[in-house]
Design a protein around this motif. Sequence first.
Motif, PDB file in Angstrom:
ATOM      1  N   LEU A  80       0.825  -1.217   0.000  1.00  0.00           N
ATOM      2  CA  LEU A  80       0.000   0.000   0.000  1.00  0.00           C
ATOM      3  C   LEU A  80       0.854   1.261   0.000  1.00  0.00           C
ATOM      4  CD1 LEU A  80      -3.059  -0.620   2.342  1.00  0.00           C
ATOM      5  CD2 LEU A  80      -3.024  -0.304  -0.116  1.00  0.00           C
ATOM      6  N   LYS A  81       1.953   1.239   0.754  1.00  0.00           N
ATOM      7  CA  LYS A  81       2.840   2.405   0.766  1.00  0.00           C
ATOM      8  C   LYS A  81       3.456   2.615  -0.608  1.00  0.00           C
ATOM      9  CE  LYS A  81       4.051   2.307   5.677  1.00  0.00           C
ATOM     10  NZ  LYS A  81       5.134   2.099   6.684  1.00  0.00           N
ATOM     11  N   ASN A  82       3.821   1.535  -1.267  1.00  0.00           N
ATOM     12  CA  ASN A  82       4.384   1.632  -2.605  1.00  0.00           C
ATOM     13  C   ASN A  82       3.356   2.169  -3.592  1.00  0.00           C
ATOM     14  OD1 ASN A  82       6.217   1.400  -4.700  1.00  0.00           O
ATOM     15  ND2 ASN A  82       5.946  -0.810  -4.945  1.00  0.00           N
ATOM     16  N   VAL A  83       2.116   1.682  -3.484  1.00  0.00           N
ATOM     17  CA  VAL A  83       1.035   2.160  -4.353  1.00  0.00           C
ATOM     18  C   VAL A  83       0.809   3.658  -4.146  1.00  0.00           C
ATOM     19  CG1 VAL A  83      -1.450   2.043  -4.793  1.00  0.00           C
ATOM     20  CG2 VAL A  83      -0.127  -0.067  -4.574  1.00  0.00           C
ATOM     21  N   ALA A  84       0.765   4.103  -2.880  1.00  0.00           N
ATOM     22  CA  ALA A  84       0.535   5.526  -2.585  1.00  0.00           C
ATOM     23  C   ALA A  84       1.669   6.390  -3.132  1.00  0.00           C
ATOM     24  CB  ALA A  84       0.400   5.723  -1.079  1.00  0.00           C
ATOM     25  N   ARG A  85       2.909   5.911  -2.990  1.00  0.00           N
ATOM     26  CA  ARG A  85       4.060   6.669  -3.499  1.00  0.00           C
ATOM     27  C   ARG A  85       4.019   6.771  -5.022  1.00  0.00           C
ATOM     28  NH1 ARG A  85       7.446   4.008  -1.077  1.00  0.00           N
ATOM     29  NH2 ARG A  85       8.018   2.496  -2.687  1.00  0.00           N
ATOM     30  N   GLN A  86       3.740   5.640  -5.675  1.00  0.00           N
ATOM     31  CA  GLN A  86       3.676   5.650  -7.134  1.00  0.00           C
ATOM     32  C   GLN A  86       2.523   6.515  -7.633  1.00  0.00           C
ATOM     33  OE1 GLN A  86       5.927   4.718  -8.968  1.00  0.00           O
ATOM     34  NE2 GLN A  86       6.769   2.712  -8.528  1.00  0.00           N
ATOM     35  N   LYS A  87       1.411   6.489  -6.911  1.00  0.00           N
ATOM     36  CA  LYS A  87       0.254   7.282  -7.323  1.00  0.00           C
ATOM     37  C   LYS A  87       0.588   8.769  -7.334  1.00  0.00           C
ATOM     38  CE  LYS A  87      -4.649   8.043  -6.324  1.00  0.00           C
ATOM     39  NZ  LYS A  87      -5.744   7.819  -5.348  1.00  0.00           N
ATOM     40  N   LYS A  88       1.351   9.233  -6.351  1.00  0.00           N
ATOM     41  CA  LYS A  88       1.746  10.646  -6.320  1.00  0.00           C
ATOM     42  C   LYS A  88       2.632  10.977  -7.522  1.00  0.00           C
ATOM     43  CE  LYS A  88       1.457  11.319  -1.319  1.00  0.00           C
ATOM     44  NZ  LYS A  88       2.219  11.631  -0.082  1.00  0.00           N
ATOM     45  N   ASN A  89       3.556  10.079  -7.852  1.00  0.00           N
ATOM     46  CA  ASN A  89       4.411  10.303  -9.026  1.00  0.00           C
ATOM     47  C   ASN A  89       3.573  10.353 -10.296  1.00  0.00           C
ATOM     48  OD1 ASN A  89       6.696  10.285  -7.400  1.00  0.00           O
ATOM     49  ND2 ASN A  89       7.049   8.088  -7.680  1.00  0.00           N
ATOM     50  N   TRP A  90       2.611   9.441 -10.404  1.00  0.00           N
ATOM     51  CA  TRP A  90       1.751   9.420 -11.595  1.00  0.00           C
ATOM     52  C   TRP A  90       0.903  10.678 -11.685  1.00  0.00           C
ATOM     53  CZ3 TRP A  90       0.140   3.802 -10.069  1.00  0.00           C
ATOM     54  CH2 TRP A  90       1.163   2.927 -10.424  1.00  0.00           C
ATOM     55  N   GLU A  91       0.440  11.182 -10.547  1.00  0.00           N
ATOM     56  CA  GLU A  91      -0.359  12.416 -10.541  1.00  0.00           C
ATOM     57  C   GLU A  91       0.459  13.587 -11.084  1.00  0.00           C
ATOM     58  OE1 GLU A  91      -3.457  11.770  -6.804  1.00  0.00           O
ATOM     59  OE2 GLU A  91      -1.497  12.682  -6.460  1.00  0.00           O
ATOM     60  N   ARG A  92       1.711  13.702 -10.618  1.00  0.00           N
ATOM     61  CA  ARG A  92       2.552  14.806 -11.095  1.00  0.00           C
ATOM     62  C   ARG A  92       2.828  14.684 -12.592  1.00  0.00           C
ATOM     63  NH1 ARG A  92       5.019  14.164  -5.817  1.00  0.00           N
ATOM     64  NH2 ARG A  92       6.456  12.595  -6.635  1.00  0.00           N
ATOM     65  N   SER A  93       3.118  13.471 -13.039  1.00  0.00           N
ATOM     66  CA  SER A  93       3.371  13.259 -14.474  1.00  0.00           C
ATOM     67  C   SER A  93       2.130  13.575 -15.296  1.00  0.00           C
ATOM     68  CB  SER A  93       3.813  11.818 -14.725  1.00  0.00           C
ATOM     69  OG  SER A  93       5.023  11.529 -14.067  1.00  0.00           O
ATOM     70  N   LEU A  94       0.957  13.183 -14.781  1.00  0.00           N
ATOM     71  CA  LEU A  94      -0.297  13.435 -15.487  1.00  0.00           C
ATOM     72  C   LEU A  94      -0.555  14.928 -15.619  1.00  0.00           C
ATOM     73  CD1 LEU A  94      -2.782  11.951 -16.698  1.00  0.00           C
ATOM     74  CD2 LEU A  94      -3.878  12.200 -14.478  1.00  0.00           C
ATOM     75  N   GLU A  95      -0.312  15.684 -14.558  1.00  0.00           N
ATOM     76  CA  GLU A  95      -0.527  17.133 -14.606  1.00  0.00           C
ATOM     77  C   GLU A  95       0.409  17.788 -15.619  1.00  0.00           C
ATOM     78  OE1 GLU A  95       0.049  18.434 -10.638  1.00  0.00           O
ATOM     79  OE2 GLU A  95      -1.877  17.647  -9.903  1.00  0.00           O
ATOM     80  N   ARG A  96       1.686  17.357 -15.626  1.00  0.00           N
ATOM     81  CA  ARG A  96       2.641  17.949 -16.577  1.00  0.00           C
ATOM     82  C   ARG A  96       2.234  17.661 -18.023  1.00  0.00           C
ATOM     83  NH1 ARG A  96       6.578  16.070 -12.787  1.00  0.00           N
ATOM     84  NH2 ARG A  96       6.898  14.201 -14.048  1.00  0.00           N
ATOM     85  N   LEU A  97       1.835  16.418 -18.288  1.00  0.00           N
ATOM     86  CA  LEU A  97       1.472  16.054 -19.655  1.00  0.00           C
ATOM     87  C   LEU A  97       0.191  16.746 -20.102  1.00  0.00           C
ATOM     88  CD1 LEU A  97       2.302  12.256 -19.970  1.00  0.00           C
ATOM     89  CD2 LEU A  97       3.253  14.133 -21.295  1.00  0.00           C
ATOM     90  N   GLU A  98      -0.787  16.845 -19.209  1.00  0.00           N
ATOM     91  CA  GLU A  98      -2.034  17.531 -19.564  1.00  0.00           C
ATOM     92  C   GLU A  98      -1.759  18.989 -19.903  1.00  0.00           C
ATOM     93  OE1 GLU A  98      -4.473  16.732 -16.171  1.00  0.00           O
ATOM     94  OE2 GLU A  98      -5.491  15.053 -17.145  1.00  0.00           O
ATOM     95  N   ALA A  99      -0.856  19.629 -19.114  1.00  0.00           N
ATOM     96  CA  ALA A  99      -0.504  21.020 -19.391  1.00  0.00           C
ATOM     97  C   ALA A  99       0.211  21.140 -20.737  1.00  0.00           C
ATOM     98  CB  ALA A  99       0.368  21.569 -18.267  1.00  0.00           C
ATOM     99  N   GLN A 100       1.086  20.176 -21.035  1.00  0.00           N
ATOM    100  CA  GLN A 100       1.810  20.202 -22.307  1.00  0.00           C
ATOM    101  C   GLN A 100       0.865  20.029 -23.490  1.00  0.00           C
ATOM    102  OE1 GLN A 100       5.298  20.685 -22.932  1.00  0.00           O
ATOM    103  NE2 GLN A 100       4.332  20.973 -24.945  1.00  0.00           N
ATOM    104  N   VAL A 101      -0.073  19.085 -23.379  1.00  0.00           N
ATOM    105  CA  VAL A 101      -1.041  18.870 -24.455  1.00  0.00           C
ATOM    106  C   VAL A 101      -1.899  20.113 -24.654  1.00  0.00           C
ATOM    107  CG1 VAL A 101      -3.081  17.547 -25.136  1.00  0.00           C
ATOM    108  CG2 VAL A 101      -1.088  16.364 -24.222  1.00  0.00           C
ATOM    109  N   GLU A 102      -2.292  20.753 -23.563  1.00  0.00           N
ATOM    110  CA  GLU A 102      -3.104  21.973 -23.685  1.00  0.00           C
ATOM    111  C   GLU A 102      -2.306  23.078 -24.377  1.00  0.00           C
ATOM    112  OE1 GLU A 102      -5.769  24.987 -20.903  1.00  0.00           O
ATOM    113  OE2 GLU A 102      -4.129  23.845 -20.026  1.00  0.00           O
ATOM    114  N   ARG A 103      -1.035  23.230 -23.995  1.00  0.00           N
ATOM    115  CA  ARG A 103      -0.217  24.265 -24.638  1.00  0.00           C
ATOM    116  C   ARG A 103      -0.064  23.993 -26.129  1.00  0.00           C
ATOM    117  NH1 ARG A 103       2.813  23.813 -19.789  1.00  0.00           N
ATOM    118  NH2 ARG A 103       4.269  22.365 -20.790  1.00  0.00           N
ATOM    119  N   ASP A 104       0.184  22.740 -26.470  1.00  0.00           N
ATOM    120  CA  ASP A 104       0.322  22.394 -27.887  1.00  0.00           C
ATOM    121  C   ASP A 104      -0.970  22.647 -28.654  1.00  0.00           C
ATOM    122  OD1 ASP A 104       2.930  21.696 -27.570  1.00  0.00           O
ATOM    123  OD2 ASP A 104       2.584  19.531 -27.528  1.00  0.00           O
TER     124      ASP A 104
END
Length: 257
Positions: free
Chosen positions: A101-125
């Motif tokens: 569960l700790k590993n899942v929670a840690r990975q989820k935070k990393n995925w959230e940050r990556s998702l936000e960056r990519l969504e912002a990049q797609v919007e800019r493009d």
Amino acid sequence: MNTRLLRRWTSAGLISVTLTLCAAPSALAAKLYKVVDADGNITFSQFPPAEKTDKHEIESVKVDAGGEVKTPVTTIGNTQYCGDISLPVAQVGSHGSTRFLKNVARQKKNWERSLERLEAQVERDNLRQFKQNSSRYYGNTSYRNQRNLEYQKRKDANLQSLKELRCAMDWAAEQQNGMETLAANNAAEIKRLQQVHNNLQGALQNNCGAEPVYDPSDPALKHQRKEWRKCAGEYLSDMRSVERELSNASRNIQSTR
């Protein structure tokens, strides 16, 4: 308003941009303002003009980039994947669920940050491509076509990553929700077993009385203990079984925290 200019924008810009953006779904919907001045010149901005006059015509333009598409979870051996994303694997052992569960929670935070960056990049493009295709400066040039191809390649790669990240995020949420449900069920089971134990203890006291003190040198007490154990034997056996179940349930609930 310059009707010919507006018609040119409508045919060359809007149709081209609509076809391009609809082919590339994203999690975001951007908002632009189309401003037509007194001379018929058209500009686009994410913000309305600070100074507006009667000679300005302002129209809100919504650039809708699609819905929440995600890749399916696949399994290879003991490992699950969302595209190229390897999902955490549950570990064996008394504390395996906790580490998982700790590993899942840690990975989820990393995925959230990556998702936000990519969504912002797609919007800019999307916004850049929208403005480029709406501009009269480039016209129908090879430069515009090359830039559109570059935008599309980058968006295709980013959109695939977005799909994989959404898949991983949903998977992580399901794991956490499942553990929360398990913890709640364990807590309810502990409460129920404690009540069963209390009921057995009360029945033992009512039917057999208190346990006589231990004194092998006193024949009367020795006989009383023998009779008491004969009466209490079944109750004691059931209580020990309940205590084992309580211990198991307590370990289960600790592993989900």
